[in-house]
Design an enzyme around this catalytic site. Structure first.
Site, PDB file in Angstrom:
ATOM      1  N   GLU A  26      33.159  20.234 -29.031  1.00  0.00           N
ATOM      2  CA  GLU A  26      33.847  19.339 -28.237  1.00  0.00           C
ATOM      3  C   GLU A  26      34.886  19.794 -27.087  1.00  0.00           C
ATOM      4  OE1 GLU A  26      34.958  16.731 -31.879  1.00  0.00           O
ATOM      5  OE2 GLU A  26      36.880  16.618 -30.931  1.00  0.00           O
ATOM      6  N   ASP A  50      36.567  17.355 -37.611  1.00  0.00           N
ATOM      7  CA  ASP A  50      37.792  18.131 -37.333  1.00  0.00           C
ATOM      8  C   ASP A  50      38.203  18.888 -38.806  1.00  0.00           C
ATOM      9  OD1 ASP A  50      37.499  16.230 -35.201  1.00  0.00           O
ATOM     10  OD2 ASP A  50      39.770  16.249 -35.010  1.00  0.00           O
TER      11      ASP A  50
END
Ligand SMILES: *[C@@H]1O[C@H](CO)[C@@H](O)[C@H](O)[C@H]1NC(C)=O
Ligand SMILES: *[C@@H]1O[C@H](CO)[C@@H](O)[C@H](O)[C@H]1NC(C)=O
Ligand SMILES: *[C@@H]1O[C@H](CO)[C@@H](O)[C@H](O)[C@H]1NC(C)=O
Ligand SMILES: *[C@@H]1O[C@H](CO)[C@@H](O)[C@H](O)[C@H]1NC(C)=O
Ligand SMILES: *[C@@H]1O[C@H](CO)[C@@H](O)[C@H](O)[C@H]1NC(C)=O
Ligand SMILES: *[C@@H]1O[C@H](CO)[C@@H](O)[C@H](O)[C@H]1NC(C)=O
Ligand SMILES: *[C@@H]1O[C@H](CO)[C@@H](O)[C@H](O)[C@H]1NC(C)=O
Ligand SMILES: *[C@@H]1O[C@H](CO)[C@@H](O)[C@H](O)[C@H]1NC(C)=O
Ligand SMILES: *[C@@H]1O[C@H](CO)[C@@H](O)[C@H](O)[C@H]1NC(C)=O
Ligand SMILES: CC(=O)N[C@H]1CO[C@H](CO)[C@@H](O)[C@@H]1O
Length: 884
Positions: free
Chosen positions: A536, A463
């Protein structure tokens, strides 16, 4: 005894052996995993490691496992303290006592060696969670400041401590996802109560002569014209002279196609006393066989071996691996989106995110079946977010031709940067020791992966990107192992280090339900729509079918599914996450398909929703490969679940494929025709490199009564590696009143059907409220009304079965009726009515046209039970059972 400098080492798959009674290793170059462990809590065994690591300690009251590695929970399952059938049922997992894991535990084993002068012995670790003290024969080998981190492997010389009979003791400290470099789960699933603590990767013993080698690296250099020009191949391994005198060794290189003629050559090196240096052996392969991802070609592998022999002709050490000739590169385009290239060909990544078993129990045979599913689906890649597993993961991917995106995980210690706005509190930022742990982890896992042709990339962040101290450290680690594939800064566009440049991967959601038109809403570059590389994302679906649900849900849990649509559920994400219930998903299901009238009705509607969701996502990305802003890849969130989960997977924990699987499978066909929900176009998709020629696409529309609304066909020429719009259906679909079915059939010049696919459509698509998007979903302000699908007249579908050519069974369905037979699913069951898995169906959860005849083929994979019958049921087709 001295502790060697921290360095890395790898297992040599073929050499692992555990010869009972005999010495664990007895020849130079031999490496063997400790094959079994006795396990006990320090609360019971005490903390006197000096005494516990002497031979003869009575461990009969301890737990015993006959596996080389397991976390504490994995070991307790293996030794029968827990049973996962029970543990995964309802919320039983929550009843496991976490307190027992708040103290360190001890792993112990006794083994024999044959020490003698000139022989050197090593212990090799590959990561222990979270940290460990290691003792051999009453002496400390390493302490927890050195053996720290789930991925940090080290080689410790133990020659001075080694004896004929040896006792090894490892004290594993509790893991905190805040403070330690563990293997965390973020919001994926409830956390295991042991936090994954323990010897989760094997510990090995190695014997050598005067020089020891680190893992083999293979550097390949292909000519511009692949395969027709010679390829350079260099074998490299770092050698350490363990003696206080110079040693002269002959380094022999061997490169051979598996089962083919070897190239062998050698070179002499003199190593200064106690020195560490690289052994480098260059060669050339005249006609390299090129390794391709499965859908594009073969997977030829080569054996490589580097052996060091001393001047008296005795082997000192050797290292061996398999490798393949291929190139992987990546480019960031003008939109800052990454495209990968394999062997120079632009490679659209189509895959999902991998979750290992919650207790990290590694099962190579299961992974092989999972990759068979991946290929059956038409996928070409799997992303590992900080779940880098074991060498066999890569060996099997190499053999089967699936690309792997490895990397580190998000949201915990691994990403404890000051600019990380999503860091779990109270995770401390990295200190000097943390950088050292991350460095050792990177060095170890990069070395583990280096030779594998299946590697597509390594994502050093998920992330968030690593800071400007960690990034160069990681890059140096890659350089030191001759890394040859792209290194990507993160899986998101939140920022980047100038050293890696922009990641080109987006992480903008969704993670929860969105309608099928979401993916095609690409004109304004909104969130997860089908442009760029989605690292994702997905509609969050993955509802197991009823047979699986009954394995892990109690009757009360099952009732909650359809009677309490907003209730928090244990078999979802963690309690604190946005995904602890099915409220967003269920709102859509209720509005679009109508309130369920029973559990069976709910589960069937869920399969319809899941199928529609995964098909549109995979089709959307495939369709936009050549768009204004190309869709360069997608990783569905997720591929698999760590435990029996109600969402976020393509197939369930029991490997029983259901609606989400077959939607994804249709959407990922290599040659396919798809319907663009937004533009109302037919898109011809070709993901092959060599399939070209004339194609016909049959386009038929019928209403819910089976009345023909439109019948036409489109001629097109397919172009390899290209998606293009070939027809508009605005007219064909112009007069929809309620719900219609659209069938697209792609056939080649000879009339052979390449792809057949049925949609259910309403007059207008669901209305998305892009402005109010959250990181995990884009809300819908107006849902499409599909309730007409509940009122279909019954269809009579007959089933005949026959042996399929090449194994398995061909099932021919025939709809005798004048109405469509909607969403007919077939389950292969054994004599007792239990699912037969693993298996592949050519197609499933299908919709038949009035009077249509459709043949499907089912094949079981290794390990499946003997099929006894096929159960058939559809939305408007009564359940029948056909005995085989
Ligand atoms: C676990 O329990 C189930 C059901 O009680 C039983 O069928 C199964 O054999 C057990 N598994 C093991 C490994 O003991
Ligand atoms: C597991 O990790 C969590 C989060 O870091 C922590 O709160 C918990 O105490 C840990 N459990 C154990 C048994 O150490
Ligand atoms: C791509 O990224 C660079 C570096 O951040 C930035 O300057 C540029 O504006 C970006 N281009 C686009 C099209 O977003
Ligand atoms: C990482 O480890 C390697 C090998 O031990 C060492 O050479 C290097 O200096 C380390 N890097 C950092 C930043 O500590
Ligand atoms: C990265 O590069 C940009 C553009 O060259 C520069 O403005 C910025 O200061 C650099 N950042 C760092 C941390 O070096
Ligand atoms: C896909 O492209 C390949 C390569 O050009 C070509 O051989 C094949 O016929 C194409 N298939 C379709 C459906 O266009
Ligand atoms: C559709 O048209 C084709 C020829 O264009 C014809 O062969 C076929 O029978 C028609 N199908 C239906 C269902 O009317
Ligand atoms: C495949 O498509 C990409 C992207 O449009 C293009 O750059 C590339 O040249 C094509 N490759 C082949 C073999 O047609
Ligand atoms: C379906 O059709 C077959 C063949 O005509 C017939 O034997 C059977 O009874 C029908 N089934 C139902 C449920 O009507
Ligand atoms: C429209 C139609 O033909 N429906 C028939 C489908 O098959 C069922 C079962 O035989 C009949 O009941 C329907 O009449």
């Amino acid at each position: 005894m001295h502790v060697a400098t921290a360095s890395l080492a790898l297992s040599l798959g073929g050499l692992l052996s555990g010869v009972g009674g005999a010495a664990l290793v007895s020849a130079p170059g031999e490496t063997a995993a400790i094959p079994a462990w006795d396990l006990q809590s320090t609360a019971k065994a005490g903390t006197d490691l000096t005494t516990l690591s002497k031979t003869g300690v009575d461990t009969s009251a301890w737990h015993h496992v006959k596996v080389p590695q397991c976390t504490l929970m994995g070991c307790l399952l293996e030794s029968g303290v827990y049973n996962d059938t029970t543990l995964f049922y309802s919320n039983n997992l929550d009843t496991v006592d976490a307190q027992q894991f708040s103290v360190p535990w001890i792993y112990r084993n006794e083994f024999d060696l044959e020490p003698a002068s000139g022989r050197h012995f090593f212990l090799q670790t590959h990561g222990i969670s979270s940290r460990a003290d290691i003792f051999l024969n009453g002496k400390q080998v390493a302490d927890q400041s050195v053996q720290v981190g789930a991925y940090a492997g080290h080689r410790f010389e133990v020659t001075e401590a080694a004896a004929k009979s040896n006792a090894l003791v490892i004290r594993a400290y509790p893991t905190s996802y805040y403070y330690d470099f563990g293997i965390g789960w973020v919001d994926w699933n409830p956390w295991p109560k042991d936090n994954g603590t323990g010897v989760w990767r094997a510990v090995e013993v190695k014997q050598t002569g005067p020089v020891v080698l680190e893992p083999l690296r293979v550097v390949t250099k292909l000519g511009a014209s692949l395969g027709s020009q010679p390829a350079g191949v260099t074998l490299k391994a770092r050698a350490q002279n363990l003696e206080k005198t110079a040693v002269t060794v002959t380094a022999s290189g061997l490169v051979a196609p598996v089962g083919g003629e070897p190239i062998a050559w050698s070179k002499t090196f003199t190593l200064a006393p106690l020195s560490i240096s690289d052994i480098v052996l260059d060669s050339v392969v005249q006609k390299p066989a090129i390794w391709w991802p499965k859908q594009w070609g073969e997977q030829p592998l080569y054996d490589a071996k580097l052996t060091l022999t001393t001047s008296d002709g005795v082997v000192s050490d050797f290292v061996a691996e398999k490798f393949g000739f291929r190139t992987v590169t990546s480019k960031v385009n003008s939109f800052n989106d990454t495209t990968f290239f394999v062997n120079g060909q632009p490679f659209q990544v189509i895959g999902g995110g991998y979750a290992p078993d919650m207790f990290l129990r590694w099962d190579a045979a299961k992974w092989e079946k999972e990759l068979q599913y991946v290929l059956d689906l038409g996928f070409n890649a799997v992303r590992l977010e900080g779940k880098n597993e074991h060498p066999d993961l890569y060996n099997i991917a190499d053999r089967l031709g699936v690309m792997i995106m490895a990397g580190w995980e998000c949201c915990d210690k691994w990403e404890a940067w000051r600019y990380n706005q999503d860091l779990a509190v109270p995770t401390p930022y990295w200190d000097d020791a943390d950088y050292a742990t991350a460095n050792a982890s990177m060095l170890h896992d990069a070395a583990m992966m280096q030779t594998h042709p299946s590697l597509l990339s390594f994502l050093i962040g998920s992330d968030y990107w690593p800071d400007d101290r960690a990034t160069p450290m990681y890059m140096n680690a890659f350089n030191s192992v001759d890394w040859q594939v792209p290194i990507i800064g993160s899986a998101s566009k939140r920022g980047f280090s100038n050293i890696t440049g922009p990641s080109g991967l987006k992480m903008e959601g969704p993670y929860d339900w969105v309608p099928p038109n979401y993916w095609y809403d690409t004109d304004d570059d909104q969130y997860g729509a089908a442009f760029g590389f989605g690292s994702e994302l997905g509609a969050g679906v993955g509802t197991p079918d009823l047979s699986s649900l009954k394995k892990f849900l109690s009757p009360a849990d099952l009732a909650d599914l359809w009677k309490s649509p907003n209730k928090n559920l244990f078999h979802m994400s963690t309690e604190t996450s946005s995904f602890h219930n099915r409220a967003i998903y269920n709102t859509a299901l209720w509005k679009r398909l109508g309130a369920p009238s029973s559990l069976e009705d709910y589960v069937q509607k869920a399969q319809i929703s899941d199928y529609e969701a995964t098909r549109s996502q995979y089709e959307g990305y495939a369709a936009m490969w050549n768009a204004r802003r190309p869709a360069t890849g997608l990783i569905y969130w997720m591929l698999t679940g760590a435990f029996p989960s109600l969402h976020w997977n393509i197939w369930d924990y029991y490997m029983r494929p259901a609606g989400g699987y077959f939607g994804a499978k249709v959407g990922s066909r290599v040659e396919h025709v798809a319907y663009d929900y937004v533009r109302k176009n037919v898109v011809l998709i070709n993901r092959s490199l060599d399939k070209a020629g004339k194609r016909t696409v049959g386009v038929q529309v019928v209403d819910t009564a089976g009345k023909a609304v439109y019948n036409g066909s489109v001629e097109a020429t397919t172009v390899p590696n290209t998606s293009k719009s070939i027809a508009s259906l605005t007219t064909a679909l112009g007069s929809i009143k309620d719900v219609v079915f659209l069938r697209l059939v792609l056939a080649d010049e000879k009339g052979a059907v390449l792809s057949r696919n049925v949609y259910w459509l309403t007059k207008s698509v669901d209305v998305l409220d892009w402005e109010n998007s959250e990181w995990y979903v884009t809300p819908v302000t107006k849902y499409s009304d599909y309730t007409a699908l509940n009122k279909l007249s019954a269809a009579n579908v007959t089933t005949t079965t026959a042996k399929a050519a090449g194994g398995g069974t061909t099932v021919t369905l025939e709809n005798l009726s004048s109405v469509p037979a909607f969403f007919v699913s077939l389950a292969l069951v054994d004599g007792k009515g239990q699912d037969v898995v693993p298996l592949t169906w050519s197609d499933n959860y299908v919709t038949l046209w009035p009077k249509e005849k459709l043949s499907l083929t089912v094949r079981t994979l290794e390990g499946a039970a003997t099929p006894g019958a096929i159960e058939i049921v559809g939305r408007n087709v009564a359940k029948t059972v056909v005995k085989l």
